[in-house]
Design a protein around this motif. Sequence first.
Motif, mmCIF file in Angstrom:
data_model
loop_
_atom_site.group_PDB
_atom_site.id
_atom_site.type_symbol
_atom_site.label_atom_id
_atom_site.label_comp_id
_atom_site.label_asym_id
_atom_site.label_seq_id
_atom_site.Cartn_x
_atom_site.Cartn_y
_atom_site.Cartn_z
ATOM 1 N N PHE A 1 0.573 -1.330 0.159
ATOM 2 C CA PHE A 1 -0.136 0.387 -0.439
ATOM 3 C C PHE A 1 0.657 1.267 -0.412
ATOM 4 N N ASP A 2 0.678 1.840 -0.923
ATOM 5 C CA ASP A 2 1.358 3.563 -1.077
ATOM 6 C C ASP A 2 0.355 4.250 0.779
ATOM 7 N N MET A 3 1.601 4.924 1.063
ATOM 8 C CA MET A 3 1.082 5.157 1.822
ATOM 9 C C MET A 3 1.271 6.763 1.793
ATOM 10 N N THR A 4 1.608 7.449 0.400
ATOM 11 C CA THR A 4 1.271 9.230 0.298
ATOM 12 C C THR A 4 0.926 10.080 0.860
ATOM 13 N N PRO A 5 0.738 10.883 2.039
ATOM 14 C CA PRO A 5 2.147 12.007 1.731
ATOM 15 C C PRO A 5 2.638 11.398 3.116
ATOM 16 N N LEU A 6 3.225 10.668 3.502
ATOM 17 C CA LEU A 6 3.973 10.038 4.807
ATOM 18 C C LEU A 6 4.972 9.859 5.012
ATOM 19 N N GLY A 7 6.023 10.794 5.998
ATOM 20 C CA GLY A 7 6.479 10.657 5.804
ATOM 21 C C GLY A 7 8.227 9.863 6.658
ATOM 22 N N HIS A 8 9.322 9.626 7.326
ATOM 23 C CA HIS A 8 10.004 8.562 7.585
ATOM 24 C C HIS A 8 8.870 8.375 9.318
ATOM 25 N N GLN A 9 9.216 9.440 10.128
ATOM 26 C CA GLN A 9 8.724 9.573 11.340
ATOM 27 C C GLN A 9 7.107 9.573 11.139
ATOM 28 N N ASP A 10 5.725 9.784 10.634
ATOM 29 C CA ASP A 10 4.824 9.529 10.169
ATOM 30 C C ASP A 10 4.183 8.232 10.224
ATOM 31 N N TYR A 11 5.611 7.179 10.373
ATOM 32 C CA TYR A 11 4.759 5.635 10.092
ATOM 33 C C TYR A 11 4.519 5.337 11.682
ATOM 34 N N THR A 12 5.731 5.896 13.201
ATOM 35 C CA THR A 12 5.298 5.564 14.068
ATOM 36 C C THR A 12 4.877 6.212 14.706
ATOM 37 N N GLN A 13 4.053 7.202 14.374
ATOM 38 C CA GLN A 13 2.974 8.038 14.687
ATOM 39 C C GLN A 13 1.124 7.266 14.833
ATOM 40 N N PRO A 14 0.807 7.249 15.935
ATOM 41 C CA PRO A 14 -0.618 6.529 16.435
ATOM 42 C C PRO A 14 -1.587 7.400 15.517
ATOM 43 N N GLY A 15 -2.731 6.382 15.016
ATOM 44 C CA GLY A 15 -3.859 6.831 14.647
ATOM 45 C C GLY A 15 -3.907 6.882 12.891
ATOM 46 N N THR A 16 -2.315 6.860 12.516
ATOM 47 C CA THR A 16 -1.681 7.368 10.549
ATOM 48 C C THR A 16 -2.868 5.708 10.308
ATOM 49 N N MET A 17 -3.135 5.969 9.075
ATOM 50 C CA MET A 17 -3.415 4.883 8.156
ATOM 51 C C MET A 17 -1.917 3.438 7.997
ATOM 52 N N ALA A 18 -1.108 3.781 7.879
ATOM 53 C CA ALA A 18 -0.177 2.667 8.449
ATOM 54 C C ALA A 18 0.122 2.052 9.578
ATOM 55 N N TRP A 19 -1.161 2.228 10.889
ATOM 56 C CA TRP A 19 -1.488 1.751 11.662
ATOM 57 C C TRP A 19 -2.337 0.724 11.011
ATOM 58 N N THR A 20 -3.641 0.893 11.089
ATOM 59 C CA THR A 20 -4.293 0.463 11.029
ATOM 60 C C THR A 20 -4.214 -0.079 10.090
ATOM 61 N N ARG A 21 -3.434 -0.160 8.733
ATOM 62 C CA ARG A 21 -3.360 -1.639 7.642
ATOM 63 C C ARG A 21 -2.623 -2.385 8.332
ATOM 64 N N ALA A 22 -1.315 -2.018 9.491
ATOM 65 C CA ALA A 22 -0.878 -3.019 10.118
ATOM 66 C C ALA A 22 -1.829 -3.645 10.711
ATOM 67 N N ALA A 23 -2.485 -3.281 11.439
ATOM 68 C CA ALA A 23 -3.426 -4.390 12.484
ATOM 69 C C ALA A 23 -4.165 -4.814 12.018
ATOM 70 N N GLU A 24 -4.845 -4.696 10.865
ATOM 71 C CA GLU A 24 -5.730 -5.735 10.005
ATOM 72 C C GLU A 24 -4.898 -6.414 9.327
ATOM 73 N N TRP A 25 -4.176 -6.051 9.042
ATOM 74 C CA TRP A 25 -2.644 -7.585 8.553
ATOM 75 C C TRP A 25 -2.921 -8.566 9.472
ATOM 76 N N LEU A 26 -2.291 -8.026 9.985
ATOM 77 C CA LEU A 26 -2.011 -9.562 11.461
ATOM 78 C C LEU A 26 -2.753 -10.026 11.971
ATOM 79 N N LYS A 27 -4.176 -8.594 12.181
ATOM 80 C CA LYS A 27 -5.644 -9.642 12.655
ATOM 81 C C LYS A 27 -5.647 -10.827 11.719
ATOM 82 N N GLY A 28 -5.938 -10.536 10.673
ATOM 83 C CA GLY A 28 -6.560 -11.167 10.050
ATOM 84 C C GLY A 28 -5.854 -12.698 9.800
#
Length: 191
Positions: free
Chosen positions: A164-191
């Motif tokens: 998944f292209d998470m544009t426009p995330l910067g490098h540190q944005d992945y580690t910030q709670p509530g971003t789409m990256a967190w949601t995608r990661a949690a969905e993937w790991l739950k599945g």
Amino acid sequence: MEPLAALLREEVPRAIVLPYLYGYILGASIALPVRGRFVRRRAVRNFQKWVARQLQPLGPDVELDAVGHSFGTHLLHRSMVQEGGFRPFFRRVVYMGGIVSTREKFEQHDDHVEGVLNLFSREDEVVFSCPFGHCGWKGFKNFRMPVADKSLIGAHGGVFVKQFDMTPLGHQDYTQPGTMAWTRAAEWLKG
């Protein structure tokens, strides 16, 4: 990564979440040709030893998932192929802002991972300038399925990869709670 750990504990109560902290590694020290190779290999070996110690009391039937950000993606990726240490078997792996080569074919990983979710952003200035790989900037390129709507879904050598292209995330944005990256990661790991 603690916010993701908390989210996973909430979403998957039976999960045991074990954050791995590799400490501070100076970027220049891992990029140097000779010294950097030594630092990177030692970091991977330390990670392999840590995983082995964590899994030992859990028994042989435990399913292992992992999330890596930046240099953590390198640790995950190399831990599955680097000889000389315990090579973990992962069910699912999430790369966020990964510094793994875009040309990776996962042929060496067939027995060590079932699925990979690669979250990448073309706004990631750190991965863009990284000498190791750009999967966190432009995704993986060696899969048979075509790109559609900035998402690539493909299989190669038995490993299922979803991107998944998470544009426009910067490098540190992945580690910030509530971003789409967190949601995608949690969905993937739950599945």
